[in-house]
Design a protein around this motif. Structure first.
Motif, PDB file in Angstrom:
ATOM      1  N   GLU A 140       0.800  -1.325  -0.163  1.00 45.41           N
ATOM      2  CA  GLU A 140       0.096   0.072   0.121  1.00 45.41           C
ATOM      3  C   GLU A 140       1.007   1.294   0.063  1.00 45.41           C
ATOM      4  N   GLU A 141       1.784   1.182   0.713  1.00 47.36           N
ATOM      5  CA  GLU A 141       2.803   2.383   0.985  1.00 47.36           C
ATOM      6  C   GLU A 141       3.541   2.530  -0.160  1.00 47.36           C
ATOM      7  N   GLN A 142       3.977   1.381  -0.890  1.00 49.87           N
ATOM      8  CA  GLN A 142       5.135   1.341  -1.933  1.00 49.87           C
ATOM      9  C   GLN A 142       3.920   1.920  -3.522  1.00 49.87           C
ATOM     10  N   GLN A 143       2.864   1.775  -3.535  1.00 52.81           N
ATOM     11  CA  GLN A 143       2.011   2.024  -4.515  1.00 52.81           C
ATOM     12  C   GLN A 143       1.700   3.260  -4.437  1.00 52.81           C
ATOM     13  N   LYS A 144       1.545   3.924  -3.277  1.00 54.79           N
ATOM     14  CA  LYS A 144       1.221   5.301  -2.951  1.00 54.79           C
ATOM     15  C   LYS A 144       2.342   6.223  -3.286  1.00 54.79           C
ATOM     16  N   ALA A 145       3.438   5.938  -2.555  1.00 57.32           N
ATOM     17  CA  ALA A 145       4.532   6.923  -2.482  1.00 57.32           C
ATOM     18  C   ALA A 145       5.815   6.707  -3.181  1.00 57.32           C
ATOM     19  N   PHE A 146       5.857   5.255  -3.461  1.00 57.87           N
ATOM     20  CA  PHE A 146       7.232   4.971  -4.215  1.00 57.87           C
ATOM     21  C   PHE A 146       6.805   3.837  -5.477  1.00 57.87           C
TER      22      PHE A 146
END
Length: 343
Positions: A140-146
């Protein structure tokens, strides 16, 4: 460039109700921890549990808190630092809950030029409330910010021979100079419904004592099967007597059936059966934490002795032992060199 992201459970910033409350809120509001509709979870967690639990939990944390901080955080940081000395890749540490966030760990890797990430959930076994929620949160964090990063996830390593050897040798060391009547493998508890929800076949997991012995693809995500598998593999490695080893599950919440047998009931049962010298190992964790240091090492000892037991030994988790660091280093370096992951 390749890099490694280690993720563990997390901890409050201090053993105070003020810091414990937001930590518990994030933890218990996770839909993979308390898997009921959000409106009900909100009522249960924020309307009931968080009204009293933070103060009680803060007292428990205070009992195990180190001068350097949370034992789980300190041990995870020590492990991370040792791993960095055994690999050329950047290694970052994040926590699923708390202020030491996964987002910050990914940012740390990106600043070092990493775009290929090996995610290592620091849980040996697959459970939706531990391993799975880490994977989901990282993606989730990867797709959103990275979005430029690619993430490869290390599989649950509960039966990997190198892990079993490190765990077994750690237990062997812990048993030195301790003549035991029984060894209890106490695993983190989860609701029975989590087992059924994680079953991709939707029919194999009956939790009846036989399904874990019948080969199935469901075992890839069956926490119960994997826990019993770990016990059996360690038992075989160490040549432990069949009648002196058993498994149980700790840390349940009231209201729903959780995996059995319950650890606190086992403390009483074993003592009343004449087992005077008990050793306890907690293999669901690789780092000692509130659940191992307070619930098992402290409360468990009291429960066992109150029931008639006389000698109690809690064997520490793998923590930052050199053998465990070397196992992880071998795994991450194999991935760096040839994309090979442990099985």
């Amino acid at each position: 460039m390749k890099g490694v992201l280690l993720v563990n459970l997390g901890s409050p910033d201090s053993p105070t109700a003020k810091d414990v409350k937001p930590y518990l809120d994030e933890f218990l509001m996770d839909e993979r921890v308390i898997d009921v509709p959000k409106i009900l979870r909100n009522i249960l967690v924020r309307g009931i549990i968080l009204q009293t639990r933070p103060k009680k939990s803060a007292k428990a944390y205070a009992k195990i808190w180190w001068d350097e901080g949370s034992p789980l955080i300190v041990l995870s940081e020590r492990f991370t630092e040792k791993l960095r000395q055994h690999t050329k890749m950047p290694v970052a540490l994040g926590m699923r809950y708390g202020t030491m966030t996964i987002k910050n760990a990914l940012q740390e890797l990106r600043q070092k030029g990493v775009d290929e990430v090996l995610l290592v959930p620091l849980y040996p076994h697959y459970a939706m409330s531990s391993y799975e929620t880490v994977v989901v949160k990282v993606l989730e964090e990867q797709q959103k910010a990275f979005p430029e990063m690619n993430v490869t996830t290390m599989p649950a390593f509960y039966k990997n021979p190198d892990y079993i050897k490190a765990l077994s040798e750690s237990i062997k060391d812990g048993l030195k100079d301790f003549e035991y009547d029984h060894i209890l493998f106490s695993y983190h508890g989860i609701p029975e419904r989590h087992i059924r929800k994680s079953d991709p076949t939707r029919f194999h997991c009956k939790i009846d004592g036989s399904c874990c012995k019948i080969n199935s693809v469901a075992h890839n995500t069956c926490y119960r099967h994997q826990c019993y598998d770990t016990t059996e593999l360690v038992k075989a490695y160490l040549g432990l007597p069949e009648d002196k080893v058993s498994s149980s599950f700790q840390s349940r919440l009231a209201g729903d059936p959780w995996l059995k047998p319950y650890t606190d009931y086992e403390f009483e049962r074993l003592a009343k059966e004449g087992k005077k010298r008990l050793a306890v190992i907690t293999p669901a964790f690789v780092s000692d934490c509130l659940e191992t240091l307070e619930e098992i090492a402290m409360e468990g000892k009291e429960q066992f002795e109150e029931a008639g037991g006389e000698h109690y030994k809690h064997i520490s988790c793998l923590n930052d032992s050199d053998a465990w660091v070397q196992v992880m280093a071998n795994w991450v370096n194999q991935w760096e060199e040839s994309q090979v992951l442990p099985v």
